[in-house]
Design an enzyme around this catalytic site. Sequence first.
Site, PDB file in Angstrom:
ATOM      1  N   TYR A   1       1.001  -1.333   0.017  1.00 57.80           N
ATOM      2  CA  TYR A   1       0.128  -0.117   0.056  1.00 57.80           C
ATOM      3  C   TYR A   1       0.907   1.130   0.094  1.00 57.80           C
ATOM      4  O   TYR A   1       0.232   2.327  -0.139  1.00 57.80           O
ATOM      5  CB  TYR A   1      -1.035   0.082   1.286  1.00 57.80           C
ATOM      6  CG  TYR A   1      -2.008  -1.134   1.035  1.00 57.80           C
ATOM      7  CD1 TYR A   1      -2.205  -2.139   0.409  1.00 57.80           C
ATOM      8  CD2 TYR A   1      -3.514  -0.757   1.374  1.00 57.80           C
ATOM      9  CE1 TYR A   1      -2.965  -3.313   0.463  1.00 57.80           C
ATOM     10  CE2 TYR A   1      -4.350  -1.532   1.687  1.00 57.80           C
ATOM     11  CZ  TYR A   1      -4.304  -2.816   0.923  1.00 57.80           C
ATOM     12  OH  TYR A   1      -5.102  -3.779   0.688  1.00 57.80           O
TER      13      TYR A   1
ATOM     14  N   LYS B   1       3.467 -14.995   4.782  1.00 53.61           N
ATOM     15  CA  LYS B   1       3.639 -15.949   3.533  1.00 53.61           C
ATOM     16  C   LYS B   1       5.186 -16.117   3.463  1.00 53.61           C
ATOM     17  O   LYS B   1       5.548 -15.885   2.306  1.00 53.61           O
ATOM     18  CB  LYS B   1       2.905 -15.564   2.223  1.00 53.61           C
ATOM     19  CG  LYS B   1       2.784 -16.549   1.085  1.00 53.61           C
ATOM     20  CD  LYS B   1       1.631 -17.418   1.275  1.00 53.61           C
ATOM     21  CE  LYS B   1       1.879 -18.601   0.274  1.00 53.61           C
ATOM     22  NZ  LYS B   1       0.836 -19.550   0.653  1.00 53.61           N
TER      23      LYS B   1
ATOM     24  N   ASP C   1      -2.712 -18.131   3.742  1.00 54.27           N
ATOM     25  CA  ASP C   1      -3.759 -18.894   3.289  1.00 54.27           C
ATOM     26  C   ASP C   1      -4.459 -19.929   4.502  1.00 54.27           C
ATOM     27  O   ASP C   1      -5.478 -20.135   4.304  1.00 54.27           O
ATOM     28  CB  ASP C   1      -3.395 -19.567   1.963  1.00 54.27           C
ATOM     29  CG  ASP C   1      -1.945 -20.097   2.087  1.00 54.27           C
ATOM     30  OD1 ASP C   1      -1.209 -20.033   2.949  1.00 54.27           O
ATOM     31  OD2 ASP C   1      -1.285 -20.868   1.194  1.00 54.27           O
TER      32      ASP C   1
ATOM     33  N   ASP D   1      -5.732  -6.255   5.649  1.00 57.06           N
ATOM     34  CA  ASP D   1      -6.988  -5.879   4.843  1.00 57.06           C
ATOM     35  C   ASP D   1      -8.066  -7.070   4.403  1.00 57.06           C
ATOM     36  O   ASP D   1      -9.214  -6.977   4.787  1.00 57.06           O
ATOM     37  CB  ASP D   1      -6.514  -5.068   3.488  1.00 57.06           C
ATOM     38  CG  ASP D   1      -7.817  -4.264   3.006  1.00 57.06           C
ATOM     39  OD1 ASP D   1      -8.921  -4.301   3.519  1.00 57.06           O
ATOM     40  OD2 ASP D   1      -7.270  -3.531   2.191  1.00 57.06           O
TER      41      ASP D   1
ATOM     42  N   ASP E   1     -11.776  -8.443   6.637  1.00 61.54           N
ATOM     43  CA  ASP E   1     -12.874  -8.654   6.025  1.00 61.54           C
ATOM     44  C   ASP E   1     -13.533  -9.983   6.301  1.00 61.54           C
ATOM     45  O   ASP E   1     -14.598 -10.197   6.582  1.00 61.54           O
ATOM     46  CB  ASP E   1     -13.028  -8.384   4.341  1.00 61.54           C
ATOM     47  CG  ASP E   1     -13.188  -6.843   4.203  1.00 61.54           C
ATOM     48  OD1 ASP E   1     -12.855  -5.974   5.056  1.00 61.54           O
ATOM     49  OD2 ASP E   1     -13.439  -6.754   2.994  1.00 61.54           O
TER      50      ASP E   1
HETATM   51 MG    MG Z   1     -11.084  -3.564   3.172  1.00 59.24          MG
END
Ligand code: MG
Length: 331
Positions: free
Chosen positions: A127, A177, A210, A234, A238
């Site tokens: 980001y 990861k 994962d 992020d 969710d």
């Molecule tokens: Mg989001």
Amino acid sequence: MASENTSKTYRIAVVGGDGIGPEVIEQGLKVIDAAGVALETVDYALGGHRYLEDGTVLTDEILSEWRAFDAIYLGAVGTPAVPPGVIERGLLLKMRFELDLYVNLRPFKLEGSHDFVVIRENTEGTYAGEGGFMRKGTPHEIATQGSVNTRRGAERAIRYGFELATKRRNHLTLVHKTNVLTFSGDLWERAFNEVAAEYPGVTTAYNHVDAACIYFVQDPQRYDVVVTDNLFGDILTDLGGAVSGGIGLAASANLNPARTGPSMFEPVHGSAPDIAGQQKANPIAAIRSGAMMLDYLGEAEAASRITAACEACADMSGSTGEIGDAVADHL
Ligand code: MG
Ligand code: NAI
């Protein structure tokens, strides 16, 4: 006898934003008022609607005004008519970077199942804006989007995770990861292991991202505190919201733990244009974010009363205003 409220009045910059943002923030402010905490608020009309009006996203002048506030309380920003990236990069990411809101804190709780917190590093990774195009618009186009990981940036998020774990159940999981991202993952893993040595009372675990997606759904009770990078955080949060009663309940804090400026508090959800203006939005996520703000400002007692009232009203149906009233009445 009058109740012994602290006499302090907190100065809060309020960005209702777009869509359901102003509707849910109104309920959050109502509940904070009902809890007896005094706020002096200043409204900032920012977001997609403002951008379409006069091109303003987030000026440096507004940013410098914000530095004098105790906190920022935000609904949601973004409208379908604004091209992708304008508001995300120009407002949300700019705010995170400029105010150094390096911890994105998201608690997830489902009665009888799990109770954990995710710390998402909030200023680096993919980001950060590193990358670019070559030969844009041609068949030979190349786009790169690098991941920026500083030792300092990873370490301060990790350190926050260990500190938080000591105030909870003394367990911290690193999610990354490392098997594929052998540079950034290696930096994160070394920083994690070195800081871990300073916290012998905290047990640790590591999950590949994962695998963490599977555990979030099938075995979320294993988690107490989770720390991860910006992009993984992020996406994972969710998923955390989806397994914890849905997006209408998920709250978040964007913290500057060094307290060199204000921190920002917002529901995880967006502006939900599909239900905007209909009083259909669940205000619980915004109300809980308001409780996180009070907790951070030192009003722990009012914060926990609001959180408990939200839990009591979590399954309620009704209009945005009715749910807000029910939480306020429950206090
Ligand atoms: Mg989001
Ligand atoms: P969204 O979170 O706004 O909506 C996703 C779905 O969840 C929709 O069906 C919506 O109706 C529902 N929903 C969201 N919040 C709800 C609530 N409180 N109560 C009941 N239902 C709720 O995500 P979407 O549709 O991807 O984005 C819409 C706009 O919001 C976009 O412009 C996006 O950029 C922006 N956005 C802004 C964020 C922020 O301000 N931090 C975060 C996420 C999206």
